[in-house]
Enzyme design. Structure first.
Site, PDB file in Angstrom:
ATOM      1  N   THR A   1     -27.906   4.393 -35.568  1.00 23.71           N
ATOM      2  CA  THR A   1     -28.855   5.622 -36.081  1.00 23.71           C
ATOM      3  C   THR A   1     -28.371   6.783 -36.469  1.00 23.71           C
ATOM      4  O   THR A   1     -28.526   7.469 -37.429  1.00 23.71           O
ATOM      5  CB  THR A   1     -30.068   5.861 -35.112  1.00 23.71           C
ATOM      6  OG1 THR A   1     -30.805   4.721 -34.775  1.00 23.71           O
ATOM      7  CG2 THR A   1     -30.997   6.956 -35.713  1.00 23.71           C
TER       8      THR A   1
ATOM      9  N   ASP B   1     -25.770  -2.487 -36.984  1.00 20.98           N
ATOM     10  CA  ASP B   1     -26.463  -2.042 -35.838  1.00 20.98           C
ATOM     11  C   ASP B   1     -26.178  -2.706 -34.474  1.00 20.98           C
ATOM     12  O   ASP B   1     -25.551  -3.807 -34.342  1.00 20.98           O
ATOM     13  CB  ASP B   1     -28.185  -2.741 -36.261  1.00 20.98           C
ATOM     14  CG  ASP B   1     -29.047  -2.344 -35.115  1.00 20.98           C
ATOM     15  OD1 ASP B   1     -29.951  -1.575 -35.726  1.00 20.98           O
ATOM     16  OD2 ASP B   1     -29.108  -2.555 -33.996  1.00 20.98           O
TER      17      ASP B   1
ATOM     18  N   SER C   1     -27.253  -3.880 -32.155  1.00 23.26           N
ATOM     19  CA  SER C   1     -27.680  -5.017 -31.599  1.00 23.26           C
ATOM     20  C   SER C   1     -26.990  -6.094 -31.718  1.00 23.26           C
ATOM     21  O   SER C   1     -27.130  -7.222 -31.342  1.00 23.26           O
ATOM     22  CB  SER C   1     -29.363  -5.316 -31.991  1.00 23.26           C
ATOM     23  OG  SER C   1     -30.053  -4.072 -31.700  1.00 23.26           O
TER      24      SER C   1
ATOM     25  N   THR D   1     -27.522   3.312 -29.968  1.00 21.44           N
ATOM     26  CA  THR D   1     -27.662   3.739 -28.773  1.00 21.44           C
ATOM     27  C   THR D   1     -27.886   2.394 -28.037  1.00 21.44           C
ATOM     28  O   THR D   1     -27.801   2.226 -26.641  1.00 21.44           O
ATOM     29  CB  THR D   1     -28.807   4.594 -28.814  1.00 21.44           C
ATOM     30  OG1 THR D   1     -29.981   4.087 -29.349  1.00 21.44           O
ATOM     31  CG2 THR D   1     -28.280   5.954 -29.202  1.00 21.44           C
ATOM     32  N   ASP D   2     -28.352   1.270 -28.691  1.00 21.07           N
ATOM     33  CA  ASP D   2     -29.140   0.179 -27.935  1.00 21.07           C
ATOM     34  C   ASP D   2     -28.401  -0.446 -27.207  1.00 21.07           C
ATOM     35  O   ASP D   2     -28.520  -0.861 -25.959  1.00 21.07           O
ATOM     36  CB  ASP D   2     -29.796  -1.016 -29.154  1.00 21.07           C
ATOM     37  CG  ASP D   2     -30.764  -0.518 -29.560  1.00 21.07           C
ATOM     38  OD1 ASP D   2     -31.744   0.751 -29.061  1.00 21.07           O
ATOM     39  OD2 ASP D   2     -31.428  -0.990 -30.853  1.00 21.07           O
TER      40      ASP D   2
ATOM     41  N   THR E   1     -26.988   3.686 -18.573  1.00 28.07           N
ATOM     42  CA  THR E   1     -28.137   2.935 -19.003  1.00 28.07           C
ATOM     43  C   THR E   1     -28.904   3.498 -19.903  1.00 28.07           C
ATOM     44  O   THR E   1     -29.113   4.583 -19.845  1.00 28.07           O
ATOM     45  CB  THR E   1     -28.485   2.206 -17.738  1.00 28.07           C
ATOM     46  OG1 THR E   1     -28.978   1.189 -18.158  1.00 28.07           O
ATOM     47  CG2 THR E   1     -29.591   3.076 -16.991  1.00 28.07           C
TER      48      THR E   1
HETATM   49  N1  ASP Z   1     -30.921   0.059 -33.266  1.00 27.64           N
HETATM   50  C1  ASP Z   1     -30.144   1.193 -33.213  1.00 27.64           C
HETATM   51  C2  ASP Z   1     -28.492   0.719 -32.692  1.00 27.64           C
HETATM   52  O1  ASP Z   1     -28.572   0.521 -31.652  1.00 27.64           O
HETATM   53  C3  ASP Z   1     -30.490   2.290 -32.588  1.00 27.64           C
HETATM   54  C4  ASP Z   1     -29.723   3.571 -32.486  1.00 27.64           C
HETATM   55  O2  ASP Z   1     -28.700   3.670 -32.903  1.00 27.64           O
HETATM   56  O3  ASP Z   1     -30.152   4.345 -31.751  1.00 27.64           O
HETATM   57  O4  ASP Z   1     -27.788   0.527 -33.550  1.00 27.64           O
END
Ligand code: ASP
Length: 342
Positions: free
Chosen positions: A13, A57, A59, A89-90, A165
């Site tokens: 993000t 991303d 994930s 962040t994920d 976490t």
């Molecule tokens: N789906 C995003 C990621 O982890 C969420 C984020 O960056 O906050 O790549």
């Protein structure tokens, strides 16, 4: 003295901005970072930017991406005083924990950060996270890097990365380190908690990294009603080598013989079982209750106050070293990068 910092953008993000015409989120070009944030010129740092290819991303992150990131930092280690990794962040806590293990003699700051709101959106939390992460990566104390370990900066707090976490998909303070104090708290000033910072045993010019992460790791989370047949099936998965067992409270599990024998059989087959608690805070103490003691007698290893993210990545790292079983167990029983408190 100016510091030189390498920013590595991996995706997520933080690297998004709203397209003025369509309103859609499109990637932000970090190579234009000084034009976008002229205030960066006021920091006492020189910045270069690298973008991982492909940008993902988080994930979609996989151990191969962790190795590629570790190699990029190793290859640029001598040229920079510190590194800032921009990551989704994920799975940031997984990647940052894994890197803490892959780096074997790290003596420079590697600061992970990201944001909950894209950097190109007015109310973003990314601008502050990025600027402060850069400042921390370049900070010195007595001529040495102030925080020479893998850390994670988010919403005014710097944490040891392998203690973190992701705790909220909504709050801007998305990360927690339940079992270890922040390495720094950021207000008007950056207040470092120096006694909590890990100091390297050596200050070598070259960074040694491990490039092999084992597969065959599983996570089993206990819940009332988990049947022995399902547990047996999970622990009999082809290729399984080690399991992070997420137990209750202070490391407790059912005491019924049928349950314990499934765990015991897996251990007898050479599968490593590492006990961490499902609770965010607190630690596994297997001697406390009969329910924990029985696991210990079955040969389950104590994960102390480790996060699941650290436990999984530590198993990948330690098994990737391909050591004899006794040495493997010995490495799992002691903290290697400050990942648990004994
Ligand atoms: N789906 C995003 C990621 O982890 C969420 C984020 O960056 O906050 O790549």
């Amino acid at each position: 003295m100016r510091s030189s910092i390498l920013i590595i953008y991996t995706g997520g993000t933080i690297g998004m901005q709203t397209d003025a015409e369509t309103g859609a989120l499109v990637p932000f070009d970090f190579s234009g970072i000084y034009e976008e944030f002229p205030s960066l010129r006021r920091l006492n740092v020189d910045i270069d930017v690298r973008t991982m290819d492909p940008v993902i991303d988080s994930s979609n992150v996989a151990p191969e991406n962790w190795v590629a990131l570790a190699e990029l930092i190793r290859d640029n280690y001598a040229r920079y005083d510190g590194f800032v990794v921009l990551h989704g962040t994920d799975t940031m806590s997984y990647t940052a924990s894994a890197l803490s293990f892959l780096f074997e003699n790290l003596a420079k700051p590697v600061v992970f950060t990201g944001s909950q709101i894209p950097i190109g959106v007015l109310r973003t939390d990314g601008r502050e996270n990025l600027i402060t992460a850069i400042e921390i990566a370049g900070a010195r104390r007595d001529g040495r890097p102030a925080v020479p370990e893998v850390s994670l900066y988010f919403q005014n707090r710097l944490f040891r990365a392998n203690r973190t976490t992701k705790r909220s998909a909504e709050a801007l303070s998305a990360f927690r380190s339940y079992n270890y104090p922040p390495l720094a708290e950021v207000g008007v000033n950056i207040a470092y908690n120096f006694p909590a910072v890990l100091r390297p045993a050596e200050y070598a010019d070259e960074l040694r990294i491990s490039t092999r992460l084992a597969d065959g790791i599983g996570i089993v989370k206990l819940f009332p009603g988990l049947s022995e047949s399902i547990l047996r099936a999970m622990l009999s998965a082809p290729g399984l080598r080690a399991v992070v067992l997420e137990t209750y409270g202070a490391g407790n599990a059912p005491t019924r013989e049928s349950f314990l024998s499934v765990i015991g059989e897996a251990i007898d087959r050479g599968i490593i079982v590492l006990n961490v608690t499902q609770c965010g805070g607190g630690k596994v103490t297997m001697e406390l209750y009969e329910t924990g003691l029985r696991l210990q007698k079955a040969g389950v290893l104590c994960g102390h106050d480790m996060t699941t993210e650290a436990a999984v990545s530590k198993l990948m790292y330690v098994l990737g070293l391909s050591l004899p079983q006794q040495e493997t167990l010995e490495l799992l029983r002691r903290p290697l990068r400050g990942e648990f408190t004994v």
